[in-house]
Design a protein around this motif. Structure first.
Motif, PDB file in Angstrom:
ATOM      1  N   LEU A   1      -4.998  34.184   4.236  1.00  0.00           N
ATOM      2  CA  LEU A   1      -4.544  35.409   3.581  1.00  0.00           C
ATOM      3  C   LEU A   1      -5.125  35.525   2.183  1.00  0.00           C
ATOM      4  O   LEU A   1      -5.638  36.584   1.789  1.00  0.00           O
ATOM      5  CB  LEU A   1      -3.020  35.430   3.532  1.00  0.00           C
ATOM      6  CG  LEU A   1      -2.375  36.579   2.745  1.00  0.00           C
ATOM      7  CD1 LEU A   1      -2.743  37.925   3.345  1.00  0.00           C
ATOM      8  CD2 LEU A   1      -0.864  36.413   2.693  1.00  0.00           C
TER       9      LEU A   1
ATOM     10  N   LEU B   1      -1.273  30.119   4.370  1.00  0.00           N
ATOM     11  CA  LEU B   1      -1.559  30.709   3.064  1.00  0.00           C
ATOM     12  C   LEU B   1      -3.045  30.924   2.828  1.00  0.00           C
ATOM     13  O   LEU B   1      -3.463  31.957   2.297  1.00  0.00           O
ATOM     14  CB  LEU B   1      -0.968  29.808   1.970  1.00  0.00           C
ATOM     15  CG  LEU B   1      -0.886  30.389   0.562  1.00  0.00           C
ATOM     16  CD1 LEU B   1       0.031  31.593   0.538  1.00  0.00           C
ATOM     17  CD2 LEU B   1      -0.384  29.329  -0.413  1.00  0.00           C
TER      18      LEU B   1
ATOM     19  N   TYR C   1       8.524  39.610   6.636  1.00  0.00           N
ATOM     20  CA  TYR C   1       8.999  39.185   5.320  1.00  0.00           C
ATOM     21  C   TYR C   1      10.510  39.057   5.277  1.00  0.00           C
ATOM     22  O   TYR C   1      11.047  38.368   4.426  1.00  0.00           O
ATOM     23  CB  TYR C   1       8.539  40.197   4.268  1.00  0.00           C
ATOM     24  CG  TYR C   1       8.668  39.705   2.844  1.00  0.00           C
ATOM     25  CD1 TYR C   1       7.845  38.704   2.355  1.00  0.00           C
ATOM     26  CD2 TYR C   1       9.616  40.251   1.989  1.00  0.00           C
ATOM     27  CE1 TYR C   1       7.948  38.258   1.057  1.00  0.00           C
ATOM     28  CE2 TYR C   1       9.735  39.807   0.684  1.00  0.00           C
ATOM     29  CZ  TYR C   1       8.897  38.811   0.226  1.00  0.00           C
ATOM     30  OH  TYR C   1       9.006  38.360  -1.073  1.00  0.00           O
TER      31      TYR C   1
ATOM     32  N   THR D   1       2.898  33.186   7.561  1.00  0.00           N
ATOM     33  CA  THR D   1       1.497  32.999   7.905  1.00  0.00           C
ATOM     34  C   THR D   1       0.904  31.860   7.084  1.00  0.00           C
ATOM     35  O   THR D   1       1.367  31.589   5.969  1.00  0.00           O
ATOM     36  CB  THR D   1       0.691  34.285   7.650  1.00  0.00           C
ATOM     37  OG1 THR D   1      -0.646  34.118   8.119  1.00  0.00           O
ATOM     38  CG2 THR D   1       0.658  34.612   6.172  1.00  0.00           C
TER      39      THR D   1
ATOM     40  N   PRO E   1       5.823  30.996  12.450  1.00  0.00           N
ATOM     41  CA  PRO E   1       4.560  31.602  12.077  1.00  0.00           C
ATOM     42  C   PRO E   1       3.647  31.821  13.269  1.00  0.00           C
ATOM     43  O   PRO E   1       2.928  32.818  13.327  1.00  0.00           O
ATOM     44  CB  PRO E   1       3.968  30.597  11.085  1.00  0.00           C
ATOM     45  CG  PRO E   1       5.151  29.859  10.551  1.00  0.00           C
ATOM     46  CD  PRO E   1       6.127  29.799  11.679  1.00  0.00           C
TER      47      PRO E   1
ATOM     48  N   TYR F   1       1.154  35.170  14.176  1.00  0.00           N
ATOM     49  CA  TYR F   1      -0.236  35.187  13.765  1.00  0.00           C
ATOM     50  C   TYR F   1      -1.162  34.374  14.652  1.00  0.00           C
ATOM     51  O   TYR F   1      -2.305  34.140  14.307  1.00  0.00           O
ATOM     52  CB  TYR F   1      -0.337  34.706  12.320  1.00  0.00           C
ATOM     53  CG  TYR F   1       0.502  35.556  11.425  1.00  0.00           C
ATOM     54  CD1 TYR F   1       0.177  36.890  11.212  1.00  0.00           C
ATOM     55  CD2 TYR F   1       1.676  35.084  10.861  1.00  0.00           C
ATOM     56  CE1 TYR F   1       0.968  37.709  10.438  1.00  0.00           C
ATOM     57  CE2 TYR F   1       2.476  35.893  10.085  1.00  0.00           C
ATOM     58  CZ  TYR F   1       2.101  37.205   9.870  1.00  0.00           C
ATOM     59  OH  TYR F   1       2.878  38.015   9.107  1.00  0.00           O
TER      60      TYR F   1
ATOM     61  N   TRP G   1      -7.429  38.314   8.936  1.00  0.00           N
ATOM     62  CA  TRP G   1      -6.927  39.042   7.773  1.00  0.00           C
ATOM     63  C   TRP G   1      -8.029  39.858   7.127  1.00  0.00           C
ATOM     64  O   TRP G   1      -7.778  40.953   6.618  1.00  0.00           O
ATOM     65  CB  TRP G   1      -6.341  38.075   6.754  1.00  0.00           C
ATOM     66  CG  TRP G   1      -4.981  37.564   7.126  1.00  0.00           C
ATOM     67  CD1 TRP G   1      -4.657  36.315   7.516  1.00  0.00           C
ATOM     68  CD2 TRP G   1      -3.769  38.320   7.164  1.00  0.00           C
ATOM     69  NE1 TRP G   1      -3.324  36.209   7.795  1.00  0.00           N
ATOM     70  CE2 TRP G   1      -2.741  37.438   7.580  1.00  0.00           C
ATOM     71  CE3 TRP G   1      -3.448  39.637   6.898  1.00  0.00           C
ATOM     72  CZ2 TRP G   1      -1.424  37.842   7.725  1.00  0.00           C
ATOM     73  CZ3 TRP G   1      -2.128  40.043   7.040  1.00  0.00           C
ATOM     74  CH2 TRP G   1      -1.137  39.149   7.444  1.00  0.00           C
TER      75      TRP G   1
ATOM     76  N   MET H   1       4.954  36.745  -0.785  1.00  0.00           N
ATOM     77  CA  MET H   1       4.749  35.821   0.332  1.00  0.00           C
ATOM     78  C   MET H   1       5.988  34.954   0.484  1.00  0.00           C
ATOM     79  O   MET H   1       6.512  34.438  -0.503  1.00  0.00           O
ATOM     80  CB  MET H   1       3.506  34.956   0.095  1.00  0.00           C
ATOM     81  CG  MET H   1       2.198  35.739   0.079  1.00  0.00           C
ATOM     82  SD  MET H   1       0.781  34.764  -0.500  1.00  0.00           S
ATOM     83  CE  MET H   1       1.136  34.707  -2.262  1.00  0.00           C
TER      84      MET H   1
ATOM     85  N   CYS I   1       6.507  28.555  -0.418  1.00  0.00           N
ATOM     86  CA  CYS I   1       5.131  28.575   0.097  1.00  0.00           C
ATOM     87  C   CYS I   1       4.380  27.286  -0.222  1.00  0.00           C
ATOM     88  O   CYS I   1       3.834  26.654   0.672  1.00  0.00           O
ATOM     89  CB  CYS I   1       4.363  29.768  -0.465  1.00  0.00           C
ATOM     90  SG  CYS I   1       4.995  31.379   0.113  1.00  0.00           S
TER      91      CYS I   1
ATOM     92  N   CYS J   1       4.981  31.028   3.602  1.00  0.00           N
ATOM     93  CA  CYS J   1       3.551  30.949   3.926  1.00  0.00           C
ATOM     94  C   CYS J   1       3.043  29.585   3.447  1.00  0.00           C
ATOM     95  O   CYS J   1       2.614  29.436   2.298  1.00  0.00           O
ATOM     96  CB  CYS J   1       2.779  32.083   3.264  1.00  0.00           C
ATOM     97  SG  CYS J   1       3.249  33.724   3.831  1.00  0.00           S
TER      98      CYS J   1
END
Length: 628
Positions: free
Chosen positions: A520, A517, A477, A515, A483, A487, A497, A547, A601, A550
């Protein structure tokens, strides 16, 4: 008198005219002399009168001053005993910490009383920036620049006596007006291209003599180019300095002479200030020194060396990732040095040099924060050595950009008391996480440049630690990270997740960066959904969700609305559960979200944002910048 001369003139009339002209000129000269004499006489009368008036005014002023002094002498407060007046001062200090500056400027007797050494020490008061009776130590709080007079520190130290412990917090603003203007221009250019994210810290400080407080969030890890703010939860005032030089940074306009003098003084500020401070190391109980960038006299920190038997907290922090060689000072002491630091519990070094083998790092600390210089490269086993030598740690924050592979084998290390663990920087640090056992962990922040899915690192840590009640989790964060590096594993499969979040039954706040969106949000949505195959709520106690970067693909906004609809149904009922609550699954009803933050995001649209505000108390959304 008028004369009529014939026309055309004759010889006789011309002779008469010349005679008349001569007579007239003589008369004008005589009148001019009389007027000048009369004006001189009048001016003398005025001068004499003004002089007399001035004498009477001076006499009246003297009488008025005498009357004022007599009235002051007759004032009821003059009849108060000194002990009672001192108690009133102390009550005022408790209410307004900077009130001492006002009281000391009222009159000579009040100044002597406010600064009287034996009285203040007897009541454990201070004679520095902040007078307080809360602790038996002298508290010095200073927000200054290198152009200000360093004699202010000398003055406060002299007034603090010789025996009372010192609680010192100094914030040095080094940024020049030119660089500040340049930074402002850059910020304005960025603001035209995108909506900026809110600053990670909020700050307010005393201005014009009014002190207030400011708050720094718990996580010291922030994006690259961190901002070091004045010490948290302490009143800051801007005291005057000799010659008024302390105010030069408050105004963009000052004379060339003052600017030249300030430039010269800035070359020596650190040497003067640190010299006086280092002389009192034996009285240091708390020493915090923060600056926003390198300054000319930064080498003065070398003077911080020796014993500090009362020292409980030590911090030297820079906001700028500087490139400078190491110097010999307290955190760089040789491993065989004998340092007297029996009370040290909290140590913070950010962008300042330190040695892994320094005795200062082997004092069984309770709180340790290390942000290494970009030029330093520490083997992983030596970083673990620092951690293992402080088994009583309760808060551990590490950020190393340069880490070398371990030379010696890594040994599993248990830190039974660590509640907050923040780690960021080089990807090899994930191996450090894999060696730790943290049974009391509550707050976990991972900003590591991971090369493998971070899910395994988190899951294994929690499993080794006997599933501690983790309430705060932050992943990537605070860093601008690719990304995929966080992940996606080598096989290209995305992190699960649903598996990770179901195991975090006590999590209350979650902050994720970089990550995709949709997965998650699906994992945080209604269980038994076809897309996530979950049989229980993920993070049922989650109240805060943040977030950053993301990015959404096809159904990101849809998944967001579905997740919020499931966790925060209308307060009037609906959602399949009790009135105003989400639907229970396996007897578990998730908590309602209190705060939602989405930075860069997805483009939600005004209607979606308004709908989110109706469901969640605090919503912060910024649109992504597609022109980067």
């Amino acid at each position: 008198m008028s004369y009529n001369f014939p026309d055309p003139p004759t010889d006789l009339s011309l002779a008469d005219a010349r005679r008349v002209l001569s007579t007239t000129r003589s008369s004008v000269s005589e009148l001019d002399a009389k007027i000048e004499a009369a004006e001189a006489a009048l001016a003398q009368v005025v001068r004499d009168s003004k002089c007399l008036i001035s004498v009477m005014q001076d006499e009246r002023a003297n009488l008025q001053e005498q009357a004022s002094k007599t009235m002051a002498y007759l004032s009821p407060i003059r009849r108060l005993p000194t002990e009672l007046l001192r108690d009133i001062f102390l009550w005022s200090f408790e209410e307004h910490p900077c009130f001492a500056w006002v009281l000391a400027a009222v009159c000579n007797s009040w100044r002597r009383l406010a600064l009287r050494k034996e009285q203040l020490i007897d009541v454990h008061d201070t004679r520095s920036v902040v007078w307080t009776t809360a602790s038996p130590s002298v508290v010095i709080r200073l927000l200054t620049t290198q152009h200000a007079s360093a004699d202010t520190i000398r003055l406060w130290l002299e007034r603090s006596g010789d025996t009372v412990p010192l609680d010192i917090e100094i914030f040095l603003r080094v940024t020049s007006s030119g660089s500040a203007s340049e930074s402002s221009s850059r910020r304005r250019r960025r603001s035209r291209s995108r909506t900026p994210s809110p600053p990670p810290w909020s700050l307010s400080f005393a201005h014009n003599g009014v002190a207030s407080h400011y708050v720094i969030p718990p996580s010291p890890l922030s994006p690259p180019g961190i901002t070091i703010l004045p010490p948290a939860q302490t009143p800051i005032i801007l005291p005057p300095s000799p010659g008024g030089l302390h105010d030069t940074w408050l105004s963009p306009h000052h004379s060339d002479d003052r600017h030249t003098h300030s430039s010269r003084s800035s070359l020596h500020w650190g040497h003067i200030a640190i010299y006086y401070l280092a002389e009192q190391m034996h009285r240091w109980e708390r020493f915090i020194f923060r600056f926003d960038k390198q300054f000319t006299s930064m080498g003065a920190l070398k003077s911080i060396s020796g014993d500090a038997p009362l020292l409980k907290e030590f911090e030297v922090s820079s906001a700028e990732a500087a490139f400078y060689p190491e110097w010999q000072w307290l955190p760089n002491a040789p491993s065989n040095a004998t340092l007297v630091l029996p009370s040290l519990q909290t140590l913070t070094l950010q962008y300042t040099p330190f040695k892994w083998s320094s005795p200062m790092l082997r004092t069984n600390l309770h709180t340790l924060t290390l942000r290494a210089l970009p030029t330093s490269h520490h083997p992983l086993d030596r970083i673990l050595y620092i951690v293992a030598n402080n088994p009583s740690l309760e808060s551990l924050t590490l950020h190393f950009q340069g880490v070398l592979p371990a030379v010696l084998p890594l040994t599993p290390t248990t830190l039974a008391h660590v509640k907050k663990f923040h780690v960021g920087g080089h990807f090899i640090l994930s191996q450090l996480v894999d060696t730790l056992v943290l049974p009391a962990l509550v707050d976990l922040t991972l900003d590591i440049e991971a090369r493998e899915p971070i899910e395994d690192t988190i899951t294994n840590l929690l499993t080794r630690s006997s599933a501690p009640s983790l309430t705060h989790l932050s992943i990537a964060y605070g860093t601008a990270t690719n990304p995929a590096s966080f992940y996606y594993g080598p096989s290209g499969t995305m992190i699960s997740w649903s598996t990770l979040l179901v195991d975090l039954a006590h999590l209350q706040s979650l902050h994720i960066g970089g990550t995709p969106l949709e997965p998650l949000l699906a994992a945080l949505g209604v269980p038994d959904d076809d897309t996530n195959q979950m049989t229980a709520w993920g993070c049922p106690k989650l109240e805060v969700l943040g977030m950053r970067n993301c990015h959404a693909h096809t159904e990101g906004v849809v998944k967001l609305v579905q997740m919020v609809e499931a966790r925060n149904p209308p307060l009037g009922g609906g959602g399949g559960g009790s009135a105003g609550g989400p639907a229970p699954v396996n007897g578990v009803t998730p908590a309602r979200l209190r705060s939602l933050e989405m930075y860069d995001c997805a483009s939600l649209g005004e209607d979606v944002v308004q709908w989110l505000h109706c469901r969640i108390g605090e919503v912060v959304c910024t649109e992504p910048d597609f022109d980067r």
